[in-house]
Scaffold this active site. Structure first.
Site, PDB file in Angstrom:
ATOM      1  N   GLN A 144      31.027  84.595  60.337  1.00 22.15           N
ATOM      2  CA  GLN A 144      29.965  83.307  60.083  1.00 22.15           C
ATOM      3  C   GLN A 144      28.898  83.524  61.002  1.00 22.15           C
ATOM      4  O   GLN A 144      29.168  83.100  62.284  1.00 22.15           O
ATOM      5  CB  GLN A 144      30.888  82.143  59.991  1.00 22.15           C
ATOM      6  CG  GLN A 144      30.097  80.886  59.537  1.00 22.15           C
ATOM      7  CD  GLN A 144      30.693  79.796  59.360  1.00 22.15           C
ATOM      8  OE1 GLN A 144      30.746  79.035  60.478  1.00 22.15           O
ATOM      9  NE2 GLN A 144      30.912  79.085  58.318  1.00 22.15           N
TER      10      GLN A 144
ATOM     11  N   TYR B  80      24.589  71.716  60.547  1.00 21.42           N
ATOM     12  CA  TYR B  80      23.917  72.692  61.466  1.00 21.42           C
ATOM     13  C   TYR B  80      22.522  73.101  61.008  1.00 21.42           C
ATOM     14  O   TYR B  80      22.040  72.461  59.927  1.00 21.42           O
ATOM     15  CB  TYR B  80      24.690  73.768  61.672  1.00 21.42           C
ATOM     16  CG  TYR B  80      26.286  73.444  62.461  1.00 21.42           C
ATOM     17  CD1 TYR B  80      26.086  72.927  63.607  1.00 21.42           C
ATOM     18  CD2 TYR B  80      27.311  73.704  61.662  1.00 21.42           C
ATOM     19  CE1 TYR B  80      27.223  72.393  64.249  1.00 21.42           C
ATOM     20  CE2 TYR B  80      28.557  73.219  62.284  1.00 21.42           C
ATOM     21  CZ  TYR B  80      28.542  72.597  63.633  1.00 21.42           C
ATOM     22  OH  TYR B  80      29.642  72.301  64.347  1.00 21.42           O
TER      23      TYR B  80
ATOM     24  N   ARG C 271      27.853  79.356  52.974  1.00 22.23           N
ATOM     25  CA  ARG C 271      28.583  78.166  52.887  1.00 22.23           C
ATOM     26  C   ARG C 271      27.687  77.034  52.643  1.00 22.23           C
ATOM     27  O   ARG C 271      26.723  76.962  53.500  1.00 22.23           O
ATOM     28  CB  ARG C 271      29.199  77.989  54.263  1.00 22.23           C
ATOM     29  CG  ARG C 271      30.378  76.952  53.762  1.00 22.23           C
ATOM     30  CD  ARG C 271      31.286  76.868  55.144  1.00 22.23           C
ATOM     31  NE  ARG C 271      32.618  76.381  54.819  1.00 22.23           N
ATOM     32  CZ  ARG C 271      33.458  75.587  55.539  1.00 22.23           C
ATOM     33  NH1 ARG C 271      32.893  75.198  56.940  1.00 22.23           N
ATOM     34  NH2 ARG C 271      34.752  75.274  55.310  1.00 22.23           N
TER      35      ARG C 271
END
Length: 358
Positions: free
Chosen positions: A100, A181, A228
């Site tokens: 990721q 984020y 994601r």
């Protein structure tokens, strides 16, 4: 008894999966200080390879991308060498590894990064949260807004990180555009007050996410690229607005990303099933859905409801290295020790007992 739908094979990108379980990405703070994956991480991921698709913890694509202490990177030769050991351990057990790629953006502190610079973000707006640093808990400072020309550098960092992941032997990468984020910060109007082509409209706020996905897919292949998202998830001080605003933003984003034919869409879902259903209608490949607080008997619920193809597992995977066997046989599960989630050594990380030794 666990739903039989979990045990049917599935083709995801270039991978043939034996079942519908996966390991969700979870930060554990056990990398070396320079971001190189540690030997403990090799053991940890190797132990859990039976979950089939292993999505690693968030991994920074650059020094600017680091948010927390002892998180791994994937931008130096040392990082590649460390991840190569992890990939080998997972592959030896028959699993597949997606790294990721996570740029923390404003959810960072200068004391936690190798260059000790001010965090970067879409706009100079602090998240209003604290951060754990080497000298204790400190308020997260106001970040520096990225210049328009610097966004090209961020896109290049993701491209380089993806290439580095493949060089390390990973099967693919997951772009982290969720959980408060950097990419999620661009999507959220309360953290993105830009007036250039990366702010303002829903199209502009989504632009960096789409451009990064395109760059990564061009670099390593769309069938080795997942992404994601977490619509309306209020982490990192984000507030994406009312329901209809969130739906408009994410229906546009997912519709544009669908054109890239990526390997999968990974949704951190907090309850808007109508929005989730709309993703399912337009997304051409696999959909992964993870929800907070699912019980053991709910793991397959989104697959059975045709919301998802794969069920990523979070906390159950932390404490049960042989989770697949335990679910298949209805064996009891180990409980997670919350005191050992972040940082430390093997305790609460690689020492959870398997059935054979319990």
């Amino acid at each position: 008894m666990t739903s039989s739908s979990l045990w049917t094979p599935f083709t995801l990108g270039r991978m043939q999966l034996e079942h519908r379980l996966a390991m969700a990405p979870m930060t554990r703070n056990r990398a070396d200080v320079d971001g190189t994956p540690s030997d403990l991480m090799v053991d940890y991921y190797g132990q859990r390879a039976g979950l089939g698709l292993i999505i690693t913890e968030g991994t920074q694509p650059s020094a600017d991308g680091q948010g927390y202490l002892n998180t791994p990177g994937i931008y130096t030769p040392e990082h590649v060498a460390g991840w190569s050991k992890v990939a080998d351990a997972v592959h030896e057990k028959g699993g597949h590894l997606f790294i990721q790629l996570m740029h923390a953006g404003r959810v960072s502190h200068p004391d936690n990064t190798p260059h000790h610079r001010q965090p970067v973000a879409p706009s100079a707006i602090a998240p209003g949260e604290d951060s754990h640093t080497p000298t204790g808990v400190q308020p997260i400072p106001v970040p520096r807004a990225l210049g328009t020309e610097e966004i090209a550098d961020v896109i290049a960092e993701f491209r380089h990180a993806a290439a580095s992941a493949i060089a390390a032997g990973a099967d693919g990468v997951e772009i982290h555009a969720a959980n408060g984020y950097l990419l999620h910060q661009f999507l959220s109007p309360n953290s993105n007050e830009r007036t250039d082509s990366y702010g303002g409209s829903i199209e502009n706020r989504a632009r960096i996410v789409i451009e990064i996905a395109q760059a990564v897919a061009d670099e390593i292949g769309a069938d080795r690229t997942g992404i994601r998202i977490s619509p309306a998830l209020p982490l990192g001080g984000l507030n994406e607005g009312e329901v209809e605003a969130v739906r408009a933003q994410y229906r546009y984003l997912v519709g544009e990303l669908a054109n890239l034919n990526l390997a999968y869409l990974h949704v951190h879902h907090i309850g808007d099933d109508e929005l989730l259903r709309s993703f399912r209608e337009v997304w051409p490949t696999a959909v992964l859905v993870v929800r907070y607080g699912r019980g053991r008997d709910q793991i397959a619920a989104d697959i059975d409801a045709n919301f998802a193809d794969i069920a990523p597992i979070g906390r159950f995977a932390l404490a049960n290295p042989d989770l697949v066997e335990r679910l298949r046989t209805d064996a009891p599960l180990n409980e997670v020790d919350p005191a050992t989630l972040y940082g430390g050594g093997e305790a609460g990380y690689t020492d959870y007992p398997a059935l054979a030794t319990a």
